[in-house]
Design a protein around this motif. Sequence first.
Motif, PDB file in Angstrom:
ATOM      1  N   CYS A 238      26.567  64.629 -35.859  1.00 14.00           N
ATOM      2  CA  CYS A 238      27.244  63.429 -36.353  1.00 14.00           C
ATOM      3  C   CYS A 238      26.992  62.245 -35.422  1.00 14.00           C
ATOM      4  O   CYS A 238      26.727  61.130 -35.864  1.00 14.00           O
ATOM      5  N   PHE A 239      27.054  62.510 -34.134  1.00 17.01           N
ATOM      6  CA  PHE A 239      26.825  61.478 -33.128  1.00 17.01           C
ATOM      7  C   PHE A 239      25.423  60.879 -33.297  1.00 17.01           C
ATOM      8  O   PHE A 239      25.238  59.663 -33.347  1.00 17.01           O
ATOM      9  N   ARG A 240      24.452  61.765 -33.435  1.00 16.03           N
ATOM     10  CA  ARG A 240      23.077  61.273 -33.530  1.00 16.03           C
ATOM     11  C   ARG A 240      22.809  60.591 -34.867  1.00 16.03           C
ATOM     12  O   ARG A 240      22.057  59.616 -34.930  1.00 16.03           O
ATOM     13  N   LEU A 241      23.422  61.069 -35.933  1.00 21.63           N
ATOM     14  CA  LEU A 241      23.230  60.419 -37.232  1.00 21.63           C
ATOM     15  C   LEU A 241      23.856  59.027 -37.239  1.00 21.63           C
ATOM     16  O   LEU A 241      23.300  58.078 -37.782  1.00 21.63           O
ATOM     17  N   ARG A 242      25.026  58.917 -36.602  1.00 21.36           N
ATOM     18  CA  ARG A 242      25.683  57.611 -36.525  1.00 21.36           C
ATOM     19  C   ARG A 242      24.799  56.629 -35.768  1.00 21.36           C
ATOM     20  O   ARG A 242      24.624  55.482 -36.162  1.00 21.36           O
ATOM     21  N   HIS A 243      24.229  57.131 -34.676  1.00 18.80           N
ATOM     22  CA  HIS A 243      23.356  56.324 -33.840  1.00 18.80           C
ATOM     23  C   HIS A 243      22.131  55.877 -34.643  1.00 18.80           C
ATOM     24  O   HIS A 243      21.753  54.712 -34.652  1.00 18.80           O
ATOM     25  N   GLU A 244      21.538  56.816 -35.338  1.00 20.60           N
ATOM     26  CA  GLU A 244      20.365  56.575 -36.173  1.00 20.60           C
ATOM     27  C   GLU A 244      20.675  55.517 -37.241  1.00 20.60           C
ATOM     28  O   GLU A 244      19.880  54.624 -37.522  1.00 20.60           O
ATOM     29  N   ALA A 245      21.884  55.626 -37.812  1.00 23.07           N
ATOM     30  CA  ALA A 245      22.273  54.751 -38.917  1.00 23.07           C
ATOM     31  C   ALA A 245      22.321  53.291 -38.483  1.00 23.07           C
ATOM     32  O   ALA A 245      22.058  52.381 -39.273  1.00 23.07           O
ATOM     33  N   GLU A 246      22.644  53.080 -37.185  1.00 18.48           N
ATOM     34  CA  GLU A 246      22.778  51.715 -36.690  1.00 18.48           C
ATOM     35  C   GLU A 246      21.481  50.933 -36.794  1.00 18.48           C
ATOM     36  O   GLU A 246      21.473  49.727 -36.975  1.00 18.48           O
ATOM     37  N   SER A 247      20.355  51.642 -36.658  1.00 15.52           N
ATOM     38  CA  SER A 247      19.083  50.925 -36.653  1.00 15.52           C
ATOM     39  C   SER A 247      18.434  50.859 -38.044  1.00 15.52           C
ATOM     40  O   SER A 247      17.307  50.431 -38.180  1.00 15.52           O
ATOM     41  N   MET A 248      19.167  51.285 -39.058  1.00 11.74           N
ATOM     42  CA  MET A 248      18.583  51.245 -40.401  1.00 11.74           C
ATOM     43  C   MET A 248      18.882  49.914 -41.068  1.00 11.74           C
ATOM     44  O   MET A 248      19.927  49.310 -40.817  1.00 11.74           O
ATOM     45  N   PRO A 249      17.996  49.462 -41.951  1.00 11.79           N
ATOM     46  CA  PRO A 249      18.246  48.187 -42.638  1.00 11.79           C
ATOM     47  C   PRO A 249      19.518  48.260 -43.496  1.00 11.79           C
ATOM     48  O   PRO A 249      19.809  49.305 -44.083  1.00 11.79           O
ATOM     49  N   LYS A 250      20.275  47.149 -43.534  1.00 11.76           N
ATOM     50  CA  LYS A 250      21.561  47.125 -44.233  1.00 11.76           C
ATOM     51  C   LYS A 250      21.443  47.430 -45.728  1.00 11.76           C
ATOM     52  O   LYS A 250      22.352  47.987 -46.342  1.00 11.76           O
TER      53      LYS A 250
ATOM     54  N   ALA B 294      16.868  69.382 -39.274  1.00 16.55           N
ATOM     55  CA  ALA B 294      17.961  69.034 -40.183  1.00 16.55           C
ATOM     56  C   ALA B 294      18.233  67.528 -40.144  1.00 16.55           C
ATOM     57  O   ALA B 294      18.378  66.883 -41.185  1.00 16.55           O
ATOM     58  N   LEU B 295      18.261  66.959 -38.929  1.00 24.82           N
ATOM     59  CA  LEU B 295      18.541  65.534 -38.803  1.00 24.82           C
ATOM     60  C   LEU B 295      17.436  64.714 -39.454  1.00 24.82           C
ATOM     61  O   LEU B 295      17.689  63.737 -40.160  1.00 24.82           O
ATOM     62  N   ARG B 296      16.208  65.146 -39.220  1.00 24.57           N
ATOM     63  CA  ARG B 296      15.058  64.454 -39.814  1.00 24.57           C
ATOM     64  C   ARG B 296      15.182  64.485 -41.344  1.00 24.57           C
ATOM     65  O   ARG B 296      14.989  63.479 -42.010  1.00 24.57           O
ATOM     66  N   THR B 297      15.545  65.641 -41.882  1.00 22.92           N
ATOM     67  CA  THR B 297      15.637  65.772 -43.338  1.00 22.92           C
ATOM     68  C   THR B 297      16.727  64.864 -43.904  1.00 22.92           C
ATOM     69  O   THR B 297      16.529  64.197 -44.922  1.00 22.92           O
ATOM     70  N   VAL B 298      17.871  64.815 -43.223  1.00 24.57           N
ATOM     71  CA  VAL B 298      18.969  63.963 -43.697  1.00 24.57           C
ATOM     72  C   VAL B 298      18.515  62.505 -43.741  1.00 24.57           C
ATOM     73  O   VAL B 298      18.733  61.789 -44.730  1.00 24.57           O
ATOM     74  N   VAL B 299      17.844  62.073 -42.682  1.00 23.43           N
ATOM     75  CA  VAL B 299      17.394  60.680 -42.630  1.00 23.43           C
ATOM     76  C   VAL B 299      16.381  60.405 -43.748  1.00 23.43           C
ATOM     77  O   VAL B 299      16.445  59.373 -44.431  1.00 23.43           O
ATOM     78  N   GLN B 300      15.482  61.342 -43.963  1.00 23.45           N
ATOM     79  CA  GLN B 300      14.491  61.157 -45.035  1.00 23.45           C
ATOM     80  C   GLN B 300      15.157  61.064 -46.405  1.00 23.45           C
ATOM     81  O   GLN B 300      14.783  60.230 -47.226  1.00 23.45           O
ATOM     82  N   ILE B 301      16.147  61.912 -46.636  1.00 27.25           N
ATOM     83  CA  ILE B 301      16.854  61.860 -47.923  1.00 27.25           C
ATOM     84  C   ILE B 301      17.459  60.476 -48.095  1.00 27.25           C
ATOM     85  O   ILE B 301      17.331  59.844 -49.138  1.00 27.25           O
ATOM     86  N   HIS B 302      18.102  60.017 -47.027  1.00 26.31           N
ATOM     87  CA  HIS B 302      18.774  58.726 -47.124  1.00 26.31           C
ATOM     88  C   HIS B 302      17.782  57.601 -47.402  1.00 26.31           C
ATOM     89  O   HIS B 302      18.075  56.674 -48.141  1.00 26.31           O
ATOM     90  N   GLN B 303      16.595  57.717 -46.806  1.00 27.61           N
ATOM     91  CA  GLN B 303      15.618  56.647 -46.972  1.00 27.61           C
ATOM     92  C   GLN B 303      14.912  56.689 -48.319  1.00 27.61           C
ATOM     93  O   GLN B 303      14.515  55.665 -48.840  1.00 27.61           O
ATOM     94  N   SER B 304      14.740  57.881 -48.876  1.00 27.58           N
ATOM     95  CA  SER B 304      13.863  57.921 -50.044  1.00 27.58           C
ATOM     96  C   SER B 304      14.460  58.521 -51.314  1.00 27.58           C
ATOM     97  O   SER B 304      13.846  58.442 -52.361  1.00 27.58           O
ATOM     98  N   GLU B 305      15.657  59.119 -51.242  1.00 26.17           N
ATOM     99  CA  GLU B 305      16.190  59.741 -52.449  1.00 26.17           C
ATOM    100  C   GLU B 305      17.250  58.845 -53.099  1.00 26.17           C
ATOM    101  O   GLU B 305      17.943  58.103 -52.405  1.00 26.17           O
ATOM    102  N   PRO B 306      17.415  58.981 -54.427  1.00 23.38           N
ATOM    103  CA  PRO B 306      18.446  58.199 -55.108  1.00 23.38           C
ATOM    104  C   PRO B 306      19.856  58.564 -54.629  1.00 23.38           C
ATOM    105  O   PRO B 306      20.046  59.584 -53.955  1.00 23.38           O
ATOM    106  N   GLU B 307      20.790  57.739 -55.013  1.00 24.25           N
ATOM    107  CA  GLU B 307      22.209  57.876 -54.676  1.00 24.25           C
ATOM    108  C   GLU B 307      22.718  59.327 -54.747  1.00 24.25           C
ATOM    109  O   GLU B 307      22.284  60.097 -55.591  1.00 24.25           O
ATOM    110  N   GLY B 308      23.672  59.651 -53.913  1.00 21.68           N
ATOM    111  CA  GLY B 308      24.261  61.002 -53.927  1.00 21.68           C
ATOM    112  C   GLY B 308      24.524  61.465 -52.510  1.00 21.68           C
ATOM    113  O   GLY B 308      23.752  61.171 -51.598  1.00 21.68           O
TER     114      GLY B 308
END
Length: 724
Positions: free
Chosen positions: A282-294, A252-266
């Motif tokens: 939520c904890f892990r997604l927040r952590h993951e988000a920190e290392s993503m490009p702005k 599930a976490l992997r899928t959320v990150v992939q959506i964020h990286q490659s799918e349009p707004e929403g």
Amino acid sequence: MAASSPSRKRALDEDGDAATSAAPSAKRVPTVNPLNGRPFSSTYHELREQRMKLPVSGFLDDLEKRLRTSQVVIVEGETGSGKTTQIPQFLVHAGLGTEAGGKLVGCTQPRRVAAMSIAQRVADEMDVKLGEEVGYTIRFEDVTSDSTVLKFMTDGMLLREAMADPELEKYGVIVLDEAHERTLSTDVLMGLLKEVLARRSDLKVVVMSATLDAGKFQDYFDGAPLLKVPGRTFPVETYFAAQPERDYLEAALRTVVQIHQSEPEGDILLFLTGEAEIEEACFRLRHEAESMPKELGRLDPRPLYSSLPPKQQRKIFDPAPAASVPGGKPGRKVVVSTNIAETSLTIDGIVYVVDPGFSKQKVYNPRVRVESLLVSPISKASANQRSGRAGRTRPGKCFRLYTEKAFHEELIEQTYPEILRSNLSTVVLTLKQLGIDDLVHFDFMDPPAPETMMRALELLNYLGALDDEGHLTQVGERMSKLPLEPQLARMVLSSSELGCAADVITIAAMLSAPTPFMRPKGQETEAREAKSHFSHPEGDHLALLHAYQGYEESGFSQDWCWENFIDSRAMKQATSIRSQLENIVRRIGLSVTGMAPGSRGYYPLIRRALTAGFFMQVAHLDRTLSGHYLTIKDNQVVQLHPSTCLASKPQWVLFHEFVQTSKNFIRTCTAIDGDWLVDVAPHYYDLRSFPKCEARRDLEIIYLRKAQELKKGGGRAAAAASSA
Ligand code: CDP
Ligand code: MG
């Protein structure tokens, strides 16, 4: 209620037509709130614009027409079409069933969170303060007043109200919302309402459900008219996993990150099963988000589960964050929710749904009398509801983390109604209190299994709530007044006789609130150390008592909670529950006293009172099974839950909960004395009906010793008599 009647009359005077005065319609926009005579705020007008666009608003007049000629109307409509937020307030303005004598419109919800959240929303829409004209009632919390005309409540709460007011006289209209969920209380309410409707021709009932099997409700309510609200949804593309996933959380976490990286707004909606899992995600997604490009925009997880504080719950409705850098992509919110987001709460802006295919479901095994919440596969109907959540505002996508084959071959069509998966002892006690003695002929939509019904009757009989003929006893009558499950209620009543109700009510309150002991991530050691200060070598119930006493001594201080890793919200709840229970016990006419804390005999007396309620939830240490316990009579192999504060392994323990995971655990355990079992429940510990086991041998010894003591005592008494 008198206070609210004139204002409703004013609604009639002003527009001449109460039905359309404040309900959204294209007619003249009202300027004064007919409910309280105050001018409408700007928020009201904004929300009104939105409300008028909801699919349901075109059907309100039709609903009114049908309700004028039929006592019951079934409304079926797509989630998000506006049933819950619009219909109850419309009924208030239309004055249906409430015209004669200032009666209420009541709307039930299966979940506490939904009841609170929807009441808030509807209060905003009607431009009144929550708790005044619009309020809510959930167990142990009543946010209503004399001026309340619309009340949201859990279905369980309405059932409790029926016990004091069997004709539900307070209500002119009752809306049973989310009827498709088929919760235990909604099912029982439907049966009761059928009887009340026959006696009260002025009562109206609206049964609302998502698009699921509405015909079944129609049949049940003798062909009541069905109003279908067409949905306004967009197509949703569904994707299945190619291979079964081994770990759905990881997937599930992997899928959320992939959506964020490659799918349009929403925004994204991820379904998980419970608080711990949701917080971890939520904890892990927040952590993951920190290392993503702005430039990617902020990934913003927001949890939603029933024990979350209301203020945090409301965050799911706040819009996604804006772009973090000029020219970058906008942020994206990820609502990580339990099943509650499946049909109860609609969140706009969701375009992607991630569905691992599981939810926590109640299962009941009547043979061993154990009810547990198990993470189980959802039904096809649920899966389709979940994917539907992606198409609310525009075309969306649903990612199912299971294979298409599993969907077709392994998922059941519909979730079984809760009544087929529950311990029925509370329901049976409620029905008996309502004077419904013939449970076999009660009109259940789906009748429960006979074995489950037998188990419930048996438990109530052992607790002394029902006599051997199945009639309610005085004890049963008193038990039904306490908003607690039967064993807890029995425990509280016995404690009053024993003279320790003050403390046992505290324990009952603590057991009814969320667990107070917190274990924040990264501070597990400190938390464990803090908890050890409350421990008592003889059991977890006593640790709960100590936590409450500490809180009370601190003057109910939030800082104290903070320093001691105690959840202050749980403590606030427990405090309020405690005072309500104490009031009820006093109203019954029983005393609420207690010994001086820590004095000689203090703890044994409390443990004895616990035994009087929970003698059927006892385990015995089995010396042949290398330190395991066996539950009494059912002989289930169980272990003490690792969270226990018991210092040793006592021969007899009483437990509050049976937890089935990879192993069977008993949680919240307290040591008791075998003698007490024989004292408080000789009918249950009757050796003639006791299976052969080590516990039986121990009981035989106890009985033998007791007989000898009696003889000796008798002999001494005889000697004393003869010497006199
Ligand atoms: O009951 P039903 O699923 O038919 O819909 P509803 O709960 O009445 O929701 C109707 C609409 O109200 C949703 O589409 C949301 O846009 C909006 N709503 C909201 O914005 N905020 C809330 N707290 C509740 C509803
Ligand atoms: Mg709804």
